[in-house]
Design a protein around this motif. Structure first.
Motif, PDB file in Angstrom:
ATOM      1  N   GLN A 295     -17.353  90.356 -37.057  1.00 51.04           N
ATOM      2  CA  GLN A 295     -16.301  89.433 -36.635  1.00 51.04           C
ATOM      3  C   GLN A 295     -16.232  88.285 -37.629  1.00 51.04           C
ATOM      4  OE1 GLN A 295     -17.943  89.169 -32.396  1.00 51.04           O
ATOM      5  NE2 GLN A 295     -15.729  89.228 -32.030  1.00 51.04           N
ATOM      6  N   ASN A 310     -11.500  90.010 -38.288  1.00 48.13           N
ATOM      7  CA  ASN A 310     -10.779  90.369 -37.060  1.00 48.13           C
ATOM      8  C   ASN A 310      -9.338  90.736 -37.385  1.00 48.13           C
ATOM      9  OD1 ASN A 310     -13.137  89.614 -35.811  1.00 48.13           O
ATOM     10  ND2 ASN A 310     -12.353  87.644 -35.082  1.00 48.13           N
ATOM     11  N   GLY A 314      -5.401  89.094 -33.209  1.00 48.65           N
ATOM     12  CA  GLY A 314      -6.268  88.120 -32.565  1.00 48.65           C
ATOM     13  C   GLY A 314      -5.820  86.686 -32.737  1.00 48.65           C
ATOM     14  N   ASP A 319      -8.444  84.122 -32.297  1.00 49.32           N
ATOM     15  CA  ASP A 319      -9.545  84.960 -32.742  1.00 49.32           C
ATOM     16  C   ASP A 319      -9.103  85.831 -33.912  1.00 49.32           C
ATOM     17  OD1 ASP A 319     -12.213  85.886 -32.495  1.00 49.32           O
ATOM     18  OD2 ASP A 319     -11.537  87.667 -31.424  1.00 49.32           O
TER      19      ASP A 319
END
Length: 423
Positions: A295, A310, A314, A319
Motif C-alpha cells: 500500500q 494503491n 482509492g 486512499d
C-alpha cells in the motif's frame, strides 16, 4: 445532477428496447408465422433477456450474492450474444439484397420463375400473328422476374437469421470456454539497463483481474494458483481486481491464494474493483492468506526494488496512489519495478524513475472490438511498451468482468523474465 442521471438511464433503456425490437424483427417476426410457437417464444425471450441483463448489471448493489448468481449467468452471457448477433446481422443486411437477387435454381426455367408465365405463353402461341400479344408479356416479365417471391424472402430471412445465430453462438461459446478453462501462461523477457548481473533471469509471475464474483469462484482461483506454482517463479505479483464482492461473500473463494509458492513470496496491490467491494477488509484478508499488500510501499529484493501503489479509485476514499511515499527515498541506482493496477499511471512512474511498471485493468479489451474503446482510455491495452526510460507491461488478466467471455483477448498469467544488460 439527478435529472441528468435519470435522462441518461432512460436513454439507455430506450436504446436497449430499440436493439431488442430489431432482433425480434429479424430473428422472430421475419422467420415465423403469426401465432406460432416460435413467434410466442421469441417474443417472450425478447422481453426476458434484457431484463435479466439489467438485473445482472445492477445485482451486485441490489441483491445478495446468492440471488445475484441467478441473474448473472443468463444476464451476463446474453450481453456478448447480443453484441455478436448485432454484428452478424449487420453483415446479413449487406448480404440480404444479393441473396434476394440470386437466380432461380437451374431447370426451373423462366416460366417457373414468373407466376402466370405459362398461361401467357400458351395464349401467345394460340393467337394469330397479327394480334400476337408477346410484346406485352416481354414488358411485364423483367419486373416480375426481379421481384423476389414471398417464398424467396422467407428463405433468405431464415438463412440470415440462422447464420447470424450460429456465428454468435460459436464466438461466444468459444470465448466462454477460454475463460472457464482458465488462463494460459505467457512468457515475456524485459531487458533492464540497471539490473545487476546476479538478477539476470529473475522470473516474476504477473496475474491481474481475477474477478472472483457470482460466476468465477473457488475453482477458478485454484486453477490460477496451480498454473502459477507449476511455473516455479521467483516472485508472484497480484496486480489488482481480485474480487467483485465482499470478504463475507467471497473470502472462501479466495482462500486457495494461501497455496501460492515462490522464493521471494507473493505481493498484492489494489485495483478499482477492490474499492467497489471494500478495499480495507480485502487487504487484511489477503495478508492473512500470506500475500503481502503493498500500500504505497516498497520492499528491497535481491537486485531490485519492488514498489506498489494503491489504485486511482482509492482517491475518493482518501486512499489513492502515493508515488512519493512508495518511491521517493529510494536509491536511484537500483532497478525499480512498480506494481500499479491501471496503466495510465505510467506517466507518474516515468517522473519517479521507475524502470518497469506491471499493470492490468484493461482485460485487453475482453470482447472485440472492445480493444478499440480500451485504447482511448489507456496508453497500452496489452503487452510491453516503452515510455521514456520506463517500460510498461500490461497483462490481459486471468478472469473476466461481467460476461465470462473473452473474444480476441485471451486471458493470461505472464511470467516476466528480467534480463540484465550487464551479463
Amino acid at each position: 445532477m439527478i435529472v441528468l442521471v435519470v435522462l441518461g438511464a432512460l436513454l439507455v433503456l430506450a436504446l436497449l428496447a430499440l436493439v431488442h425490437w430489431y432482433l425480434w424483427r429479424r430473428l422472430v417476426r421475419d422467420v415465423s408465422a403469426p401465432g406460432g410457437r416460435w413467434r410466442r417464444a421469441g417474443t417472450v425471450l425478447a422481453v426476458v433477456l434484457p431484463v435479466l441483463s439489467i438485473g445482472a448489471l445492477v445485482g451486485g448493489r441490489a441483491f445478495p450474492m446468492a440471488v445475484e448468481r441467478w441473474f448473472a449467468w443468463p444476464g451476463f452471457l446474453w450481453l456478448p450474444v447480443l453484441l455478436y448477433l448485432l454484428l452478424a446481422l449487420g453483415v446479413g443486411e449487406l448480404l440480404r439484397p444479393l441473396l434476394l437477387r440470386l437466380p432461380a435454381r437451374r431447370g426451373a426455367g423462366p416460366a417457373a420463375a414468373v407466376p402466370g408465365a405459362v398461361a401467357a405463353t400458351a395464349v401467345a402461341e394460340e393467337a394469330p400473328a397479327a394480334v400476337e400479344t408477346v410484346p406485352a408479356v416481354e414488358v411485364d416479365a423483367p419486373s416480375a422476374r426481379t421481384a423476389p417471391s414471398p417464398e424467396r424472402r422467407l428463405f433468405v430471412a431464415r438463412a440470415v437469421a440462422l447464420g447470424a445465430t450460429g456465428a454468435a453462438a460459436a464466438v461466444v461459446g468459444n470465448g466462454a470456454y477460454g475463460v472457464l478453462r482458465g488462463p494460459r501462461l505467457k512468457q515475456v523477457t524485459v531487458p533492464l539497463a540497471k539490473l545487476p548481473a546476479r538478477a539476470h533471469g529473475y522470473r516474476i509471475a504477473v496475474v491481474s483481474d481475477i474477478h472472483l464474483g457470482p460466476i468465477l469462484g473457488r475453482a477458478h482461483t485454484q486453477r490460477i494458483v496451480d498454473t502459477i506454482n507449476a511455473a516455479k517463479p521467483d516472485l508472484i505479483t497480484v496486480v489488482g481486481d481480485l474480487v467483485d464482492g465482499t470478504v463475507a461473500e467471497l473470502g472462501r473463494n479466495a482462500e486457495p491464494l494461501a497455496q501460492l509458492r515462490a522464493r521471494d513470496g507473493a505481493y498484492f496491490v489494489t485495483g478499482n474493483h477492490e474499492y467497489f467491494s471494500g478495499a480495507a477488509p480485502w487487504v487484511d484478508f489477503v495478508r492473512e492468506l500470506g500475500v503481502h499488500p503493498l500500500q504505497n510501499a516498497r520492499v528491497e529484493l535481491g537486485g531490485f526494488d519492488l514498489a506498489g501503489v494503491n489504485d486511482l479509485a482509492g482517491e475518493r476514499e482518501g486512499d489513492g496512489p502515493d508515488f512519493g511515499k512508495a518511491l521517493g527515498d529510494r536509491d536511484p541506482a537500483r532497478t525499480a519495478v512498480l506494481l500499479s493496477h491501471q496503466p495510465v499511471t505510467v506517466h507518474d512512474a516515468v517522473r519517479h524513475g521507475v524502470d518497469l511498471q506491471l499493470s492490468g485493468h484493461t482485460h485487453g479489451g475482453q470482447l472485440w472490438p472492445g480493444n478499440l474503446i480500451a485504447e482511448l482510455a489507456n496508453p497500452t491495452v496489452a503487452g510491453l511498451e516503452r515510455y521514456g526510460d520506463t517500460q510498461l507491461y500490461v497483462t490481459r488478466g486471468a478472469g473476466a468482468w461481467g460476461p465470462p467471455v473473452r473474444v480476441g483477448a485471451p486471458s493470461d498469467i505472464t511470467i516476466v523474465t528480467l534480463a540484465s544488460l550487464q551479463v
